[in-house]
Design an enzyme around this catalytic site. Structure first.
Site, PDB file in Angstrom:
ATOM      1  N   ALA A 161     -48.699   7.177 -16.119  1.00 38.71           N
ATOM      2  CA  ALA A 161     -48.967   5.632 -16.076  1.00 38.71           C
ATOM      3  C   ALA A 161     -48.000   5.028 -15.293  1.00 38.71           C
ATOM      4  CB  ALA A 161     -48.726   5.268 -17.520  1.00 38.71           C
TER       5      ALA A 161
ATOM      6  N   ASN B  49     -43.603   8.795 -22.890  1.00 40.05           N
ATOM      7  CA  ASN B  49     -43.508   9.786 -21.869  1.00 40.05           C
ATOM      8  C   ASN B  49     -43.012   9.138 -20.665  1.00 40.05           C
ATOM      9  OD1 ASN B  49     -44.483  12.221 -23.431  1.00 40.05           O
ATOM     10  ND2 ASN B  49     -46.417  11.192 -23.677  1.00 40.05           N
TER      11      ASN B  49
ATOM     12  N   HIS C 117     -46.103  -1.442 -17.772  1.00 41.85           N
ATOM     13  CA  HIS C 117     -44.668  -1.079 -17.687  1.00 41.85           C
ATOM     14  C   HIS C 117     -43.933  -1.753 -16.525  1.00 41.85           C
ATOM     15  CE1 HIS C 117     -46.464   2.319 -19.848  1.00 41.85           C
ATOM     16  NE2 HIS C 117     -47.662   2.253 -19.216  1.00 41.85           N
TER      17      HIS C 117
END
Length: 263
Positions: free
Chosen positions: A120, A185, A215
């Site tokens: 991601a 992750n 993020h």
């Protein structure tokens, strides 16, 4: 024919299998435990493999793990021991130094590779280039809607359903990946790309106003600085992960087989 086996058939594995099946030149298999309820959803054109022996007979050129940290422990060494490269979705499992070292040693002995995708995240190429630079500092913030943290918030009790942003965790990447194996992750991936698990600072926020799974990376060193924010749409089948993750795995699979490799 490009032979690919996918461990797991949840949201990520199913999306990846569907994408590969739509392309020419792939022979696909899905690795599932005997009696798995997921087997009914596997495309009839895909082989279903119940164990390492069946996987060896299928003779894949690449195996993709898309079934969680437990699958890395259960299947990682076995796949690499066959001399087959393994692409991990659940990079967070590698916060366990013993497991990571064992997988690397197995891959080296078998003459194969362990692949870690971007998942991601973005900007990992820059962070890798910074690795070892003087005064390197890497900070990462995960900000996701409360639906992504439903299980965690339920464990905290009814008072933990936030009307505003709530910080669930602040610490290093090793502790973050160990505490939230289904959500963090990316923290492990960033740590392995750059400053390491202890030196990568992580903040985890549940935010009802978050615009997707967000993020944020801040990386600085004597070479320069990076400020980057990625806002991904959650997977419709699993809000803990982003829909882009299966596409990142697809891109990694295509790179594995490509004549031209973009690093």
């Amino acid at each position: 024919m490009r032979r690919v086996a996918i461990i797991g058939h949840g949201a990520i594995g199913r999306d990846l299998a569907t994408a590969l099946a739509s392309r020419d030149g792939y022979a696909l298999a899905v690795v599932l435990r005997p009696g798995s309820a997921s087997a009914a959803a596997v495309d009839p054109a895909c082989a279903v493999l119940p164990d390492v022996g069946a996987l060896a007979r299928f003779a894949p050129a690449l195996v993709v793990e898309a079934a969680g940290a437990g699958a890395v422990r259960e299947w990682g060494a076995a796949v690499l021991g066959l001399g087959v490269p393994l692409l991990l979705s659940s990079v967070g499992a590698l916060h366990d130094d013993a497991l990571r070292h064992a997988l690397v040693a197995t891959a080296q002995a078998a003459g194969t590779r362990l692949y870690l995708p971007s998942g991601a995240l973005a900007g990992l190429d820059y962070v890798r280039a910074m690795r070892g630079a003087p005064n390197l500092r890497v900070r990462y913030e995960s900000r996701k809607p409360t639906a992504a943290w439903a299980d965690e918030l339920a464990r905290l009790g009814p008072d933990a359903a936030p009307d505003a942003a709530l910080t669930l965790f602040q610490g290093n990447a090793r502790a973050a990946a160990a505490r939230y194996p289904a959500n963090l992750n990316v923290a492990a991936t960033l740590a392995l790309a750059g400053a390491g698990f202890e030196e990568t600072e992580v903040r985890v926020v549940a935010d009802p106003a978050a615009r997707g799974n967000t993020h944020a990376i801040r990386a600085t060193s004597d070479l320069g600085e990076l400020d980057l924010v990625v806002a991904n749409r959650p997977s419709p089948d699993n809000p803990k992960t982003s829909g882009i993750v299966s596409r990142a795995l697809l891109a990694a699979v295509e790179q594995h087989f490509s004549t031209v490799v973009m690093l």
